[in-house]
Scaffold this active site. Structure first.
Site, PDB file in Angstrom:
ATOM      1  N   ASP A  94      -3.528   4.416   1.402  1.00  0.00           N
ATOM      2  CA  ASP A  94      -3.891   4.464   2.821  1.00  0.00           C
ATOM      3  C   ASP A  94      -4.003   5.917   3.292  1.00  0.00           C
ATOM      4  OD1 ASP A  94      -4.027   2.873   5.511  1.00  0.00           O
ATOM      5  OD2 ASP A  94      -2.642   4.523   5.892  1.00  0.00           O
ATOM      6  N   HIS A 122      -8.691   4.597  14.179  1.00  0.00           N
ATOM      7  CA  HIS A 122      -7.285   4.982  14.105  1.00  0.00           C
ATOM      8  C   HIS A 122      -6.485   4.571  15.350  1.00  0.00           C
ATOM      9  CE1 HIS A 122      -4.685   8.113  11.817  1.00  0.00           C
ATOM     10  NE2 HIS A 122      -3.909   7.246  12.410  1.00  0.00           N
ATOM     11  N   GLY A 145       1.405   4.767   1.630  1.00  0.00           N
ATOM     12  CA  GLY A 145       1.057   5.540   2.821  1.00  0.00           C
ATOM     13  C   GLY A 145       1.091   7.027   2.516  1.00  0.00           C
ATOM     14  N   LYS A 163      -9.536   6.427   7.936  1.00  0.00           N
ATOM     15  CA  LYS A 163      -9.544   6.092   9.365  1.00  0.00           C
ATOM     16  C   LYS A 163     -10.422   7.053  10.154  1.00  0.00           C
ATOM     17  CE  LYS A 163      -4.757   4.537   8.854  1.00  0.00           C
ATOM     18  NZ  LYS A 163      -4.246   5.389   7.784  1.00  0.00           N
ATOM     19  N   ALA A 174       7.000   0.762   8.199  1.00  0.00           N
ATOM     20  CA  ALA A 174       7.670  -0.508   7.874  1.00  0.00           C
ATOM     21  C   ALA A 174       9.151  -0.326   7.569  1.00  0.00           C
ATOM     22  CB  ALA A 174       6.973  -1.172   6.690  1.00  0.00           C
ATOM     23  N   LYS A 189      10.155  10.360  -5.737  1.00  0.00           N
ATOM     24  CA  LYS A 189       9.635   9.535  -6.840  1.00  0.00           C
ATOM     25  C   LYS A 189      10.487   8.292  -7.103  1.00  0.00           C
ATOM     26  CE  LYS A 189       6.782  12.965  -9.090  1.00  0.00           C
ATOM     27  NZ  LYS A 189       6.426  13.737 -10.279  1.00  0.00           N
ATOM     28  N   TYR A 241       0.684   9.592   4.987  1.00  0.00           N
ATOM     29  CA  TYR A 241       0.958  10.495   6.110  1.00  0.00           C
ATOM     30  C   TYR A 241       2.200  11.327   5.795  1.00  0.00           C
ATOM     31  CZ  TYR A 241       2.472  12.536  10.401  1.00  0.00           C
ATOM     32  OH  TYR A 241       2.874  13.460  11.314  1.00  0.00           O
ATOM     33  N   TYR A 273      -4.751  12.949   8.876  1.00  0.00           N
ATOM     34  CA  TYR A 273      -3.619  13.428   8.082  1.00  0.00           C
ATOM     35  C   TYR A 273      -3.925  14.771   7.409  1.00  0.00           C
ATOM     36  CZ  TYR A 273      -2.238   8.459   8.393  1.00  0.00           C
ATOM     37  OH  TYR A 273      -1.938   7.192   8.827  1.00  0.00           O
ATOM     38  N   GLY A 290       0.824  -1.205   0.000  1.00  0.00           N
ATOM     39  CA  GLY A 290       0.000   0.000   0.000  1.00  0.00           C
ATOM     40  C   GLY A 290       0.856   1.252   0.000  1.00  0.00           C
TER      41      GLY A 290
END
Length: 323
Positions: free
Chosen positions: A50, A117, A22, A84, A218, A274, A24, A55, A20
């Site tokens: 996500d 959340h 992210g 969320k 992660a 990028k 944030y 956010y 996915g």
């Protein structure tokens, strides 16, 4: 898993892409980053986006998704979009309006996944972090099982295809699973998870209940001031990860992402660059050996980068439990 190994089946029958994007970002760049990097992520192959009300960039993400639908890159059903429910909207009557607000910002009729959340109910209102005069978060006395029932109604109404939780410990998950009259189990628990915090016990618990673990931070987290402990070691500089990366001619980041996918974890990769965003798609081009997996497993040191210290002292603060 689907044949290409890129999606995993949820306990309600829907499928979630294992990788996915992210979204944030620190507040001052969140909107700009969302507009710049979300369309690019979709162009290079990300199909799982996500998001979260907290956010404060859902409007920009909505514009990005719309632009990629308008130019024919994707159709709505190609995109798996998560949002969320923020902690100030945990009172059952506030849940659906909160989701409807996110849908309006995202310009979508439904989200694929809607999750709580944190398990911490906070005082309702416009402020994301309502604080008292001593700077402590003001809790709201809502049982999150009642919040869960309101989420179930959102699923029944077709506003969210799947529903889940985030940052719950195993006792909090059990509370929902053992709730009288439970209609839908959480499909996922989204938590911080990386080789320094591999969440082995929580992962095993979730697997035993057919709940997917989704990993955020992660890659060891961007060091966001006030949120992340700056004294922790930098995960991607770990010599073990670097050695495995060299062997496979990949980066340490790709090894950290691949590790999660091979243990059945859905993994989110943030990108404000990028090159990195494009590179993250290479996670499907190689496989770690059982020895590699064992070596990465051995890196666990229970280091939590995102310890949500403002929430310490809240009766439902999740991280005082071992898992």
């Amino acid at each position: 898993m689907d044949p290409k190994g890129q999606k995993v089946k949820l306990n309600d029958g829907h499928f979630i892409p294992v990788l996915g994007f992210g979204t944030y970002a620190p507040q001052e760049v969140a909107k700009r980053d969302a507009l710049e990097f979300t369309p690019f992520a979709i162009e290079v192959g990300f199909r799982h986006i996500d998001c979260a009300h907290a956010y404060q960039n859902e409007e920009q993400i909505g514009q990005a998704i719309r632009s990629k639908m308008a130019d024919g890159t994707v159709k709505r059903e190609d995109i798996f979009c998560t949002s969320k429910l923020w902690c100030t909207s945990f009172r059952p009557e506030l849940v659906r309006p909160a989701l409807e607000k996110s849908l309006k910002s995202l310009q979508l009729d439904y989200v694929d996944l809607y999750i709580m959340h944190y398990p911490l109910a906070l005082k309702p209102g416009e402020e994301l972090y309502p604080k008292d005069e001593n700077g402590k978060l003001i809790a709201d006395s809502v049982d999150f099982c009642l919040t869960w029932e309101a989420l179930e109604k959102c699923k029944d109404a077709g506003l969210a295809k799947s529903i889940g939780v985030s940052n719950f410990n195993h006792k909090q998950l059990e509370k929902i699973l053992n709730k009288p009259g439970l209609k839908y189990k959480p499909v996922c628990n989204q938590v911080e998870c990386h080789p320094y915090l591999n969440q082995r016990k929580l992962l095993n618990f979730c697997k035993s209940h057919d709940i997917v673990l989704v990993a955020y931070s992660a890659l060891g987290s961007q060091r966001v001031k006030g949120w992340v402990n700056p004294n922790h070691p930098v995960l991607l500089e770990d010599p073990v990860l670097s050695a495995i990366a060299q062997k496979h001619k990949k980066t340490a980041a790709l090894v950290a992402l691949r590790y999660q996918i091979q243990r059945g974890v859905v993994v989110l990769a943030k990108g404000n660059n990028k090159e990195w965003i494009k590179e993250n798609m290479q996670v499907f081009d190689f496989e770690l050996t059982p020895e590699d997996m064992k070596a990465v497993d051995g890196l666990n040191r229970n280091i939590r980068y995102c310890d949500f210290h403002p929430g310490v002292g809240h009766p439902e603060f999740p991280f005082s439990e071992e898992y």
